[in-house]
Design an enzyme around this catalytic site. Structure first.
Site, mmCIF file in Angstrom:
data_model
loop_
_atom_site.group_PDB
_atom_site.id
_atom_site.type_symbol
_atom_site.label_atom_id
_atom_site.label_comp_id
_atom_site.label_asym_id
_atom_site.label_seq_id
_atom_site.Cartn_x
_atom_site.Cartn_y
_atom_site.Cartn_z
ATOM 1 N N CYS A 1 42.697 -21.864 -11.709
ATOM 2 C CA CYS A 1 43.051 -21.664 -10.303
ATOM 3 C C CYS A 1 42.280 -20.486 -9.728
ATOM 4 O O CYS A 1 41.448 -19.894 -10.391
ATOM 5 C CB CYS A 1 44.543 -21.411 -10.164
ATOM 6 N N CYS B 1 0.831 -1.208 0.000
ATOM 7 C CA CYS B 1 0.000 0.000 0.000
ATOM 8 C C CYS B 1 0.866 1.259 0.000
ATOM 9 O O CYS B 1 2.092 1.178 -0.063
ATOM 10 C CB CYS B 1 -0.893 0.005 1.230
ATOM 11 N N CYS C 1 41.791 -17.264 -11.483
ATOM 12 C CA CYS C 1 40.763 -17.224 -12.534
ATOM 13 C C CYS C 1 39.437 -16.810 -11.901
ATOM 14 O O CYS C 1 38.691 -16.000 -12.450
ATOM 15 C CB CYS C 1 40.590 -18.594 -13.185
ATOM 16 N N ASP D 1 16.015 -31.269 20.447
ATOM 17 C CA ASP D 1 14.599 -31.154 20.761
ATOM 18 C C ASP D 1 14.162 -32.548 21.189
ATOM 19 O O ASP D 1 14.715 -33.533 20.705
ATOM 20 C CB ASP D 1 13.839 -30.716 19.500
ATOM 21 N N ASP E 1 13.150 -30.836 14.529
ATOM 22 C CA ASP E 1 12.292 -30.957 13.366
ATOM 23 C C ASP E 1 12.488 -29.693 12.534
ATOM 24 O O ASP E 1 12.357 -28.591 13.031
ATOM 25 C CB ASP E 1 10.857 -31.056 13.903
#
Lengths: 74, 891
Positions: free
Chosen positions: B83, B15, B86, B520, B742
């Site tokens: 290398c 907005c 580069c 956990d 998780d």
């Protein structure tokens, strides 16, 4: 960056790094004269090698610097 | 300084207030003269002074007020890089283009990842800039096509450098023989004409203009864009040696050392050794990324799909989601899916590191790329193409390999400034030996190291330029530049091989430095669902077995009357709970059926919310629930209470069973530990880490399970939203903390931790947050992750040590530091050999990581998981705890 700016960068930076490299050569020649005892070939060879290495060192540094400035102005 | 106007794409605007926020924030930056934000177009037009403010600062400011400057990412495959310089060359050239947010180039992965602001940065321009530097560039391809192209590109490079070796080495040997014809036994074998300077010139010229030409061309391309790389060092060294040779051949009196200082052998051997180094690099570079190639090779080409009732063979990448796919024994599973029919064992070791085949039956998920071993089955394709687990793993490993570790910063800085630094040093060395050193230290009898070639009439210029060239040639930023990325590539690949996906090189570095690991509890240390752990019976033992004091039995314990009476308690409890939808009730029914008990329907069933259930079966009144329910129904629990308290002290939920109004037994239900939790914790302790557990459970329950699993410190009663805060507190103690949990529910804590490890993601890798993803639900993979990370970082440090040591030792020697004392100088060709060997040494050292095996796999006998109490009945080997959420626990 357009080609006009590119050309200007190339011109300005070439002027700078060639100038600095020539200054190094001048320093070399002054030192060679001061120390003395060198053959002309050694002096010319040394001048060319000093110029070449100075160009290699200054070319990327100066070109990048001038390019950065030019980008700012464009 | 002039003003510039650009248009930025802004994401997240809704907005006019968003518009104002961005305009104000950007307008406050120094150097911005005008900001006009268009909400509908989601664009911001900014006029600014580039000398005072940059795009990155604008993007940061927009992000700080909660929006995002739109970026796009371009991943390119760049071949021809040799290398780190580069990489630095490409990063400089692309970074100098307009609208580039970030450029990361990875030499071993042959990958350039460019983030740019759309509209300002231009992909075509980016590609052109890289091509202009002399590299080949193409869009990074996926899967098998990328594998084929990568292999082809490597073969091309090997063929090219191999061909140049065939040209340069025979000629270089002839030149060496000609140059040193006067020494040792050579006069007897080497014809005299070969030592002629003209012949040497004719033999050297094809080497310099053939194999050596690539270095001149590439340096010229780089210099044109203001960047330098290793090619420049080679070109300067080869060119100078060759030119001095030419001058001393055709104009021996010119004063550059004369006939005895032609240096053709230097130019020739220098080129030959550099080509050898490039060939060896191409040969070994591919091996560091072998893991990714092996993963890519897993992608099956053919799938057997059933369409319109007919079995047809088609390319695996044309399989659609929902297709019915048939897999026979010995075939690779083409895509991810769910088994509909059939039974088999599938070898998933290539993706999960799980060494034993996994049984697959109806309803089980299968992963594309894994090998079907025994039976045939049909499955419904759920994920195809880029969505398969294998494709996601490949993408993740590729991205990790393209990222940079913090430890690489120093190496990058050194490699990036190395070339210029070496040229400055070469100039200084030339000045020193020309003006001072030659006059003070030169001895005409002195020789090159490892050759009998006396420096003799070399002259002041010849001597000074020789040492100057040697400095250019002997220095090797390649070794410094390759040290970290090559080890990181091997490490991420090694992790993937064992089912551990590091999301970036920074994740490996952080993992190797951990002090503490927080686990956990629910779903990570434990299975996350309740199951029956113990049964205590007060029912009269079955008459044939005689009397005895009722007691609880552990699973698999001796059969007998007591066991049978406990089975009866469990059976009756399951009958009562059969129609219950409560998790504890479901656990009891599952526990009974898992033990082979028949659970008939109750004649009557009534749930008593928050307390338990009542039921009727074959004329017996069954009541199952907590203490409160038993008290209300007047059941005397006195004989069961001591055992109930013991169970509760171990974090289990004790539910009482009453039959016909009399106490009949206890069913203990708990969330059980996962199979390898205790072993994983023990291994982490052996690695010297502090291990913590975080949970929302009450302290007593939490401590009970922590004790069973062997955890030192418990963070109990922590609400999910406060877990990140707990991680922060530990970090404030100065500890580097990993959080294992998780990947979805623990996202804030995983993000807050120094290393977030998401466990058991299976095929949903893309959804995972965290820095490290463990594919299997095996906590021992946390240990694997740590061991891989430590081994990788050890390799990085070894590589950096060798690379820096080589340069620190070789450059001063090349510059003639030893000459005043020993009268020996390193010849440019020996310098080239040492330089080639240094980068090959680093790569070979990295390749040793391929032999790394996690301790778990090394040990023949895997320690058995920690035993629970003697009361344990659960199929899970370790202890259990109170699920805590039940309203039916002890009251």
């Amino acid at each position: 960056m357009d080609t006009t700016v590119d050309r200007r960068v190339t011109r300005v930076s070439a002027l700078w790094y060639t100038g600095i490299s020539l200054a190094v050569v001048a320093l070399f020649l002054i030192l060679a004269r001061w120390v003395g005892g060198y053959s002309p070939a050694a002096i010319y060879g040394g001048a060319v090698w000093s110029f070449l290495l100075s160009m290699i060192v200054t070319m990327p540094v100066i070109t990048a610097y001038v390019k950065r400035r030019a980008r700012g102005e464009a | 300084m002039g003003s510039r106007t650009i248009t930025l794409a802004i994401n997240g605007m809704h907005c006019a207030s968003c518009q104002a926020a961005i305009e104000t924030a950007l307008g406050d930056l120094p150097g911005i003269s005008k900001v006009a934000v268009n909400v509908s177009a989601r664009k911001a037009q900014v006029s600014y002074d580039p000398s005072r403010v940059g795009l990155a600062e604008m993007a940061r400011t927009v992000a700080e007020v909660g929006y995002e400057v739109g970026e796009e990412e371009l991943t390119l495959k760049v071949t021809g890089m040799t290398c780190a310089s580069c990489a630095s060359k490409i990063e400089t050239a692309v970074g100098a283009l307009d609208g580039i947010a970030d450029v990361v180039v990875n030499v071993p992965a042959e990958m350039a990842k460019v983030r740019y602001y759309p509209g300002l940065g231009n992909p075509a321009e980016i590609r052109r800039a890289i091509r202009d530097l002399g590299y080949q560039v193409e869009e990074r391809a996926e899967g098998q096509a990328a594998l084929d192209r990568e292999r082809e590109a490597r073969r091309r490079e090997l063929r090219r450098q191999g061909f140049w070796m065939l040209v340069s080495w025979p000629l270089a040997f002839l030149i060496m023989a000609g140059t040193f014809r006067d020494y040792w036994i050579l006069p007897r074998f080497v014809p005299e004409f070969l030592s002629s300077r003209l012949v040497l010139f004719l033999l050297t010229t094809p080497i310099v203009l053939g194999p050596g030409w690539q270095f001149f061309l590439n340096s010229f391309r780089g210099l044109k864009r203001g960047v330098t790389d290793m090619n420049l060092l080679y070109a300067t060294g080869i060119g100078a040696a060759y030119l001095i040779g030419v001058v001393n051949t055709f104009w021996p009196a010119a004063g550059f050392g004369g006939e005895k200082a032609v240096f053709f052998e230097s130019a020739a051997l220098l080129t030959a050794f550099i080509i050898l180094g490039k060939w060896l690099e191409a040969l070994t570079r591919g091996r560091t990324s072998e893991a990714i190639r092996r993963l890519m090779a897993l992608q099956p080409k053919i799938a057997r799909v059933i369409r319109n009732g007919k079995e047809i063979e088609m390319p695996a990448d044309e399989v659609l989601a929902e297709d019915l796919v048939l897999v026979r024994p010995g075939e690779r599973i083409p895509v991810d899916g769910v088994v509909l029919e059939g039974y088999s064992a599938v070898d998933e070791s290539m993706l999960t590191g799980e060494s034993l085949p996994v049984e697959k039956k109806t309803g089980d998920t299968v992963i594309g790329g894994t090998m079907n071993k025994t039976g045939a089955f049909r499955f419904r394709a759920t994920k195809v193409g880029k969505e398969t687990a294998l494709a996601q793993i490949i993408r993740l490993v590729e991205e990790a390999q393209a990222s940079k570790a913090p430890i690489q910063k120093l190496a990058d800085w050194v490699a990036g400034h190395f070339i210029l630094g070496v040229h400055v040093l070469a100039l200084s060395v030339f000045f020193f030996w020309f003006f001072v050193g030659y006059w003070r230290f030169f001895d005409p009898q002195s020789t090159f190291l490892l050759t009998p070639h006396a420096l003799g009439e070399i002259g002041v210029f010849g001597f000074a330029i020789l040492l100057s060239i040697t400095v250019l040639v002997i220095s090797c930023p390649c070794a410094v530049g390759m040290a970290t990325p090559s080890a990181m590539m091997a490490g991420t690949g090694k992790g993937a091989e064992h089912g551990v996906l590091f999301k970036g090189a920074d994740a490996i570095e952080a993992t190797s430095k951990l002090d503490a690991i927080i686990f956990d509890k629910t779903g990570t240390l434990t299975r996350g669902e309740p199951s029956v752990t113990d049964v205590v019976s007060r029912l009269r033992p079955v008459p044939r077995s005689g009397a005895g004091e009722p007691r609880a039995l552990r699973a698999g314990g001796p059969a007998g009357p007591e066991a049978e009476s406990q089975e009866e308690v469990l059976r009756l409890a399951a009958i009562a709970e059969k129609h219950s939808e409560h998790p504890l009730g479901e656990a009891i029914v599952r526990g009974a059926t898992e033990r082979g008990l028949t659970v008939p329907d109750a004649d009557r069933f009534n749930a008593i919310p928050g307390h338990g259930v009542e039921a009727e079966h074959e004329g017996r009144a069954l009541l199952l629930g907590n203490r409160k329910l038993m008290r209300e129904r007047g059941v005397d629990l006195a004989s069961l209470l001591p055992q109930a308290e013991t169970l509760e002290a171990n974090g289990k939920t004790a539910m009482f069973l009453a039959v016909d109004g009399k106490a009949a037994g206890i069913i203990a239900v708990a969330d059980t530990l996962k199979e390898h939790s205790a072993e994983a914790i023990a291994r982490l302790h052996r690695l010297g880490l502090e291990v913590l557990m975080i949970t929302g459970d009450n302290r007593r329950t939490a401590e009970a399970i922590a004790k069973q699993v062997g955890i030192d410190r418990v963070l109990a009663e922590v609400l999910p939203q406060d877990k990140a805060e707990e991680v922060k507190k530990l970090q404030a103690e100065g500890k580097r903390v990993a959080m294992v949990g998780d990947g979805i529910n623990d996202a804030p804590a995983l993000a807050q931790a120094d290393v977030g490890m998401a466990i058991g993601s299976g095929t949903d890798i893309a959804k995972e947050t965290g820095h490290v993803i463990l594919i299997k639900e095996d906590l021992r993979d946390v240990v694997v992750a740590l061991e891989v990370a430590k081994a990788t970082m050890r390799k990085v440090k070894e590589n950096l040590f060798w690379a820096f040591s080589y340069n620190v030792a070789s450059i001063p020697i090349g510059a003639g530091l030893l000459y005043p004392f020993f009268k020996l100088v390193v010849s440019p060709e020996l310098a080239a050999l040492l330089m080639a060997l240094s980068s090959v040494t680093v790569t070979l050292n990295t390749l040793l990581l391929r032999r790394f095996m996690p301790s778990l796999k090394r040990e023949v006998a895997v320690a058995s998981p920690a035993a629970g109490t003697t009361l344990d009945l659960a199929p899970a080997p370790a202890g259990a705890h109170n699920p805590g959420s039940s309203g039916r626990g002890p009251q």
